[in-house]
Write an enzyme that holds these catalytic residues in place. Structure first.
Site, short mmCIF file in Angstrom:
data_model
loop_
_atom_site.label_atom_id
_atom_site.label_comp_id
_atom_site.label_asym_id
_atom_site.label_seq_id
_atom_site.Cartn_x
_atom_site.Cartn_y
_atom_site.Cartn_z
N HIS A 1 0.81 -1.22 0.00
CA HIS A 1 0.00 0.00 0.00
C HIS A 1 0.84 1.27 0.00
O HIS A 1 0.49 2.24 -0.66
CB HIS A 1 -0.93 0.01 1.22
CG HIS A 1 -1.98 -1.06 1.16
ND1 HIS A 1 -3.00 -1.05 0.23
CD2 HIS A 1 -2.17 -2.18 1.91
CE1 HIS A 1 -3.77 -2.10 0.41
NE2 HIS A 1 -3.30 -2.81 1.42
N GLU B 1 -8.40 4.14 -7.19
CA GLU B 1 -7.51 4.48 -8.31
C GLU B 1 -8.26 5.16 -9.45
O GLU B 1 -7.80 5.17 -10.58
CB GLU B 1 -6.81 3.22 -8.83
CG GLU B 1 -7.74 2.15 -9.38
CD GLU B 1 -8.24 1.16 -8.33
OE1 GLU B 1 -8.58 0.03 -8.73
OE2 GLU B 1 -8.30 1.50 -7.14
#
Length: 221
Positions: free
Chosen positions: A106, A136
Site C-alpha cells: 500500500h 484508483e
C-alpha cells in the site's frame, strides 16, 4: 511601536504602530489588548482556511475530492448551458491496480497515486478541475473544449501516464497504464448522468483491452 501577535505560543504576525508623538502607557496597554485579539483572530482564520482545504481536498493526492467535484460540476454544467459552450469530462481508472498494490504494498502504491496526481495537474489548464474520485479512479472536468481537442488531449495524457517514470527511493517501479472514458455535456444533463456517461465509456475501454480512450455513445448499456 511593534507588538508581536501570538497564537498558541507562536508568532503569527506583527502589529506596527507609527505615532507622531510618544505613546502613553495607557495607550500601550490598549495596543497590547488589540494585539492579543488580533493574534486570536488570525489563528482562527488560519484554522478556518485549513479546514476549508481539508473539506475540499483528497488527503492522499491533494486533488479535489468527490464531494467538491460533484458540487463544482453542477455549477459548470449550468454555466455551460448559459454560455452555449460544451463541458467535457474525463473518467480514468488505473489498470490492474489491485495486482500492483499486492505486488508492491500500500505504501508504494500510494506513491504511484501521488505521482499520477502531479502529472494530471501538470497536464491540465489552470481552470480545469481534477479530482480523485476514489481508490484508483480520477475525474477531470474541462470547460470550453471541442470533442476533437478533447480526444487529442486525453490521448496525450494516456501516453504520458504510460511513459511516466515511477520510483520508490532507489527502486524503479513497474510502469502503469490507465483506461479513459470521455463525454461532452448535453443541455439539461444532470451531474449523475454526466458522470455515468464518462464512467460507461471508461468501462468500455477496460472491456476492449485497457490502456485506451473511449468516448461515450448512447448504445452503451
Amino acid at each position: 511601536m511593534c507588538i508581536p501577535l501570538f497564537a498558541q505560543g507562536e508568532v503569527v504576525g506583527i502589529l506596527h504602530i507609527d505615532a507622531l508623538e510618544e505613546i502613553s502607557p495607557e495607550d500601550q496597554q490598549i495596543i497590547e489588548i488589540i494585539a492579543r485579539t488580533l493574534g486570536i483572530a488570525l489563528n482562527n482564520l488560519s484554522i478556518k482556511q485549513r479546514l476549508t482545504h481539508d473539506n475540499l481536498r483528497d488527503g492522499m493526492t491533494q486533488l479535489f475530492n468527490q464531494s467538491y467535484m460533484q458540487s463544482i460540476t453542477e455549477q459548470r454544467l449550468a454555466e455551460a448551458e448559459r454560455s452555449g459552450q460544451p463541458l467535457s469530462i474525463i473518467y480514468l481508472d488505473i489498470d490492474n491496480f489491485k495486482s500492483y498494490n499486492s505486488r508492491y504494498g500500500h505504501v508504494t502504491a500510494n506513491i504511484v497515486l501521488q505521482g499520477l496526481a502531479k502529472l494530471l495537474l501538470k497536464s491540465i489548464r489552470s481552470f480545469d478541475i481534477a479530482c480523485r474520485w476514489g481508490g484508483e479512479e480520477f475525474v477531470i472536468v474541462m470547460p470550453n473544449m471541442t470533442l476533437e481537442t478533447l480526444r487529442k488531449r486525453v490521448e496525450q495524457l494516456r501516453l504520458d501516464i504510460e511513459q511516466m517514470q515511477l520510483r520508490d527511493g532507489d527502486q524503479i517501479l513497474e510502469s502503469i497504464t490507465a483506461s479513459f472514458g470521455i463525454a461532452v455535456s448535453d443541455p439539461g444533463i444532470t451531474v449523475k448522468d454526466f458522470l455515468n456517461r464518462a464512467n460507461q465509456a471508461m468501462l468500455e475501454a477496460k472491456r476492449t483491452g485497457k490502456n485506451r480512450v473511449r468516448e461515450y455513445v448512447n448504445t452503451y448499456n
